[in-house]
Design an enzyme around this catalytic site. Structure first.
Site, PDB file in Angstrom:
ATOM      1  N   ALA A 151       0.750  -1.356   0.099  1.00  0.00           N
ATOM      2  CA  ALA A 151       0.043   0.126   0.066  1.00  0.00           C
ATOM      3  C   ALA A 151       0.713   1.308  -0.011  1.00  0.00           C
ATOM      4  CB  ALA A 151      -0.749   0.172   1.246  1.00  0.00           C
ATOM      5  N   GLY A 193      -0.568  -5.379   0.947  1.00  0.00           N
ATOM      6  CA  GLY A 193      -1.767  -5.026   0.094  1.00  0.00           C
ATOM      7  C   GLY A 193      -1.697  -5.719  -1.334  1.00  0.00           C
ATOM      8  N   GLU A 218      -2.484  -9.239  -0.586  1.00  0.00           N
ATOM      9  CA  GLU A 218      -3.752  -9.480  -0.276  1.00  0.00           C
ATOM     10  C   GLU A 218      -4.707  -9.448  -1.446  1.00  0.00           C
ATOM     11  OE1 GLU A 218      -3.994  -7.772   4.259  1.00  0.00           O
ATOM     12  OE2 GLU A 218      -3.233  -6.269   2.666  1.00  0.00           O
ATOM     13  N   GLU A 251       3.652  -6.077   7.140  1.00  0.00           N
ATOM     14  CA  GLU A 251       2.944  -5.168   8.092  1.00  0.00           C
ATOM     15  C   GLU A 251       3.629  -5.006   9.488  1.00  0.00           C
ATOM     16  OE1 GLU A 251       0.105  -5.926   4.604  1.00  0.00           O
ATOM     17  OE2 GLU A 251       1.379  -7.053   6.042  1.00  0.00           O
TER      18      GLU A 251
END
Length: 260
Positions: free
Chosen positions: A66, A112, A115, A135
């Site tokens: 992200a 992300g 994900e 993360e």
């Protein structure tokens, strides 16, 4: 529709969505997430599209996480809202599409990015791919479904190891874990995925959509997947695709599914 951070194209029955932020290693920001939502919605609604491939531009990254600069100063409530919005707009949305989505993982798929790949119906990786959820090294946990989908794919122990170490695994280890279905050379990635899409396109889009719903039901709390399967199986008998498929089988010819 014109997009700033992605490219949507269709060739025959295949729609391809390319995340196009190569200078940022295709990192997901809020604009990209919104544009991806729209592109997936458009492709899913397109009656000519039978399979969707999502990939990243360039050879370095699928999505390298992200865009941290967007949320580094968020409060706890803002962080919660960010995760909830992402789930609704993109990650859960993709997982529950009736059109099959293949993630063509070309390079880094981190945070992300991984994900997003895990929200797709299955994954094919290039041999230079690196996958991980880093993360916790930033003092946060995966917020776009990583803590839920990774254990479903690789098992609890491996998922916790990947999350707690914040490390990356290579494509072959991801294949061994069951995180990706296939590993191919970088230059062959899209060709391989296109071939897979072609095989899928030969089959009933209605039945495939029902199968996706039934498989997903197994992972939803309070939902009996067997009951969803039974309902879908029964409903199949009332479709034009079922009539065509069974007739073609009995007549020893290739089925020409109407998608109804």
């Amino acid at each position: 529709m014109s997009y700033n951070t992605i490219i949507l194209s269709r060739t025959g029955a295949l729609s391809t969505i390319t995340i196009n932020r190569p200078k940022k290693l295709n990192a997901l920001n809020q604009e990209t997430i919104a544009e991806l939502h729209d592109a997936f919605k458009v492709a899913d609604a397109d009656k000519e599209t039978k399979v969707i491939i999502v990939t990243g531009s360039g050879e370095k990254a699928f999505v390298a996480g992200a865009d941290i600069s967007e949320f580094s100063d968020f409060s706890a409530s803002e962080g919660k809202a960010l995760a909830a919005s992402g789930h609704e707009q993109l990650f859960d949305f993709v997982e529950n599409l009736s059109t099959p989505v293949i993630a063509a993982v070309n390079g880094f798929a981190l945070g992300g990015g991984l994900e997003l790949a895990m929200a797709c119906h299955f994954r094919v990786a290039s041999n230079n791919a690196k996958l991980g959820l880093p993360e916790v090294s930033l003092g946060v946990i995966p917020g776009y479904g990583g803590t839920q989908r990774l254990p479903q794919l690789v098992g609890k122990g491996r998922a916790l190891e990947m999350i707690m170490t914040a490390g990356m695994i290579d494509a072959n280890q991801a294949l061994n874990y069951g995180l990706v279905n296939h590993v191919v050379a970088q230059e062959a990635l899209i060709t391989f995925c296109t071939g897979m899409a072609s095989k899928i396109s030969n089959n009933s889009t209605v039945a495939i959509g029902m199968a996706i719903k039934a498989v997903n039901a197994n992972y939803k709390s309070g939902v009996n997947g067997f009951e969803v399967e039974i309902e879908g199986f029964g409903a199949s008998f009332g479709t034009e695709d079922f009539k065509e498929g069974t007739t073609a089988f009995l007549e020893k010819r290739k089925a020409n599914f109407p998608g109804k």
